[in-house]
Design an enzyme around this catalytic site. Sequence first.
Site, short mmCIF file in Angstrom:
data_model
loop_
_atom_site.label_atom_id
_atom_site.label_comp_id
_atom_site.label_asym_id
_atom_site.label_seq_id
_atom_site.Cartn_x
_atom_site.Cartn_y
_atom_site.Cartn_z
N TYR A 93 0.76 -0.95 0.07
CA TYR A 93 -0.02 -0.10 -0.08
C TYR A 93 0.84 1.07 -0.10
O TYR A 93 1.64 1.31 1.01
CB TYR A 93 -0.99 0.13 1.29
CG TYR A 93 -2.07 -0.89 1.19
CD1 TYR A 93 -2.27 -1.95 0.04
CD2 TYR A 93 -2.77 -1.22 2.48
CE1 TYR A 93 -3.33 -2.72 0.06
CE2 TYR A 93 -3.84 -2.29 2.43
CZ TYR A 93 -4.06 -2.90 0.97
OH TYR A 93 -5.20 -3.82 1.11
N1 LIG Z 1 -7.22 -7.99 0.57
C1 LIG Z 1 -7.50 -7.31 -0.56
O1 LIG Z 1 -7.25 -7.85 -1.69
C2 LIG Z 1 -8.10 -5.95 -0.35
C3 LIG Z 1 -8.34 -5.37 -1.62
C4 LIG Z 1 -8.88 -3.90 -1.37
C5 LIG Z 1 -9.19 -3.45 -0.35
N2 LIG Z 1 -8.71 -4.25 0.89
C6 LIG Z 1 -8.68 -3.66 2.27
O2 LIG Z 1 -9.99 -3.12 2.22
C7 LIG Z 1 -10.02 -1.67 2.81
C8 LIG Z 1 -11.21 -1.03 2.31
O3 LIG Z 1 -11.38 -1.15 0.99
P1 LIG Z 1 -11.92 0.11 0.15
O4 LIG Z 1 -11.25 1.24 0.50
O5 LIG Z 1 -11.86 -0.27 -1.15
O6 LIG Z 1 -13.41 0.30 0.75
P2 LIG Z 1 -14.80 0.73 0.39
O7 LIG Z 1 -15.47 1.03 1.49
O8 LIG Z 1 -15.34 -0.18 -0.88
O9 LIG Z 1 -14.49 2.09 -0.54
C9 LIG Z 1 -13.68 3.26 0.10
C10 LIG Z 1 -13.83 4.42 -0.64
O10 LIG Z 1 -15.23 4.82 -0.67
C11 LIG Z 1 -15.44 6.33 -0.58
N3 LIG Z 1 -16.05 6.56 0.72
C12 LIG Z 1 -15.98 5.54 1.79
N4 LIG Z 1 -16.74 6.14 3.04
C13 LIG Z 1 -17.70 7.11 2.24
C14 LIG Z 1 -18.75 7.70 2.57
N5 LIG Z 1 -19.32 7.54 3.79
N6 LIG Z 1 -19.33 8.82 1.91
C15 LIG Z 1 -19.03 8.69 0.51
N7 LIG Z 1 -17.68 8.06 -0.01
C16 LIG Z 1 -17.16 7.09 0.76
C17 LIG Z 1 -13.96 6.71 -0.48
O11 LIG Z 1 -13.51 7.01 -1.78
P3 LIG Z 1 -13.86 8.39 -2.62
O12 LIG Z 1 -14.27 9.49 -1.83
O13 LIG Z 1 -12.63 8.68 -3.30
O14 LIG Z 1 -15.18 8.09 -3.27
C18 LIG Z 1 -13.05 5.55 0.06
O15 LIG Z 1 -11.83 5.70 -0.22
C19 LIG Z 1 -8.73 -1.24 2.15
O16 LIG Z 1 -8.19 -0.17 3.01
C20 LIG Z 1 -7.88 -2.31 2.72
O17 LIG Z 1 -7.50 -2.45 3.81
C21 LIG Z 1 -8.24 -5.49 0.75
#
Ligand SMILES: NC(=O)c1ccc[n+]([C@@H]2O[C@H](COP(=O)([O-])OP(=O)(O)OC[C@H]3O[C@@H](n4cnc5c(N)ncnc54)[C@H](OP(=O)(O)O)[C@@H]3O)[C@@H](O)[C@H]2O)c1
Length: 349
Positions: free
Chosen positions: A59
Amino acid sequence: MTLSDYRTLGKSGLIVSPLALGTMTFGNPSWGSPDDVSERIFHTYLDRGGNFVDTADIYSGGRSEELVGSFVRQSASRDRIVLSTKFGFNAEAGNPHAGGNGRKNIHRALEGSLRRLGTDYIDLYWMHVWDMVTPVEEVLQTLTDLVRQGKIRYFGFSDMPAWYAAKAGALARDGQLVGPVAQQLYYSLAERSIEREHLPAARDAGQGVVPWSPLAYGFLTGKYRRTSDGGLASGSGRLDKFNPMFPEVTDQHWATLAALRQLADESDYSMAQIALAWVANRAGVDATLTGARSVEQLTENIEALEVDLPREAWSKLDAVSRPGHTFPYHIFTPEVNRGVFGGQPVRAW
Ligand SMILES: NC(=O)c1ccc[n+]([C@@H]2O[C@H](COP(=O)([O-])OP(=O)(O)OC[C@H]3O[C@@H](n4cnc5c(N)ncnc54)[C@H](OP(=O)(O)O)[C@@H]3O)[C@@H](O)[C@H]2O)c1
């Protein structure tokens, strides 16, 4: 539910919050959060009772681990939190030994993570992705050795076939090795395929499930609209800049979004909160990873744990987002169960 409704991760003694803090955004000013915002996000999560922090060696090119390590030291929280990181993706183009799940790379990756995090052990070490070649026996033996050396406390598997995790569980039990305690997988109202194999396999093996991207990278928050040709219109969010795993937005995705929008309009909750609560409350889910680009987003997401909607609302979301028929899973219905047992429904343990 609150962040302090602690539970064990699968059948292990590792105690975690129902929402884990994802730090893929940390140290990434392009589509994530700059250092100062990352710091406030981390402290807000801890102050609200959260204890489960997830990062990975790749990351922000290692910057996420460095930041998490420094925030843990600042807050003197090392003994309180479950610090989890991952190995497996490649760190050096052209060098096959800087990635994958073989013994050589696991040791290389772990030493790097310990250094960047400024700690001498990892609470939960994830195999980030199945590399499609390393035998599960080698992965298990290597990780068992690391548990015995005290360098990691527990380990889990992410982004792998269900059979691989199931085989690991069985081998560990029979061969007196340590087994994976959890699976980390993509799960959201926009992607429910893990319901077919992974969730039942995890339950059978006593492994916990930790979903990632519950908001489908921000799509389910409602900030994106459909273009006239069926594409994704800019929403001033992450999918505008970084969209590695959402190749196709289908009619079903848009129908799910419309149902979410309607439920949000009729309630006091945002679309993001309802979408997150749907994942966090699914049977078999232990702790859901939340990602945030700001403290405001994180606060809204933590409050999603309190979403309380009538049963019909959940049924509506369940129906609109249900995965399509795929052999052999479409055979496994209550009707077939009754047919098999001579008209009598039989429920398994
Ligand atoms: N194992 C794996 O392969 C893998 C893959 C991916 C992620 N992960 C883990 O999972 C975690 C979460 O993944 P993710 O960041 O993709 O999760 P997600 O919850 O699907 O997306 C998060 C994104 O959504 C937007 N957001 C979040 N809360 C919001 C709200 N209340 N209102 C409006 N927009 C909102 C933000 O981006 P914007 O504001 O830019 O729209 C934020 O960066 C990562 O940090 C990582 O630790 C693991």
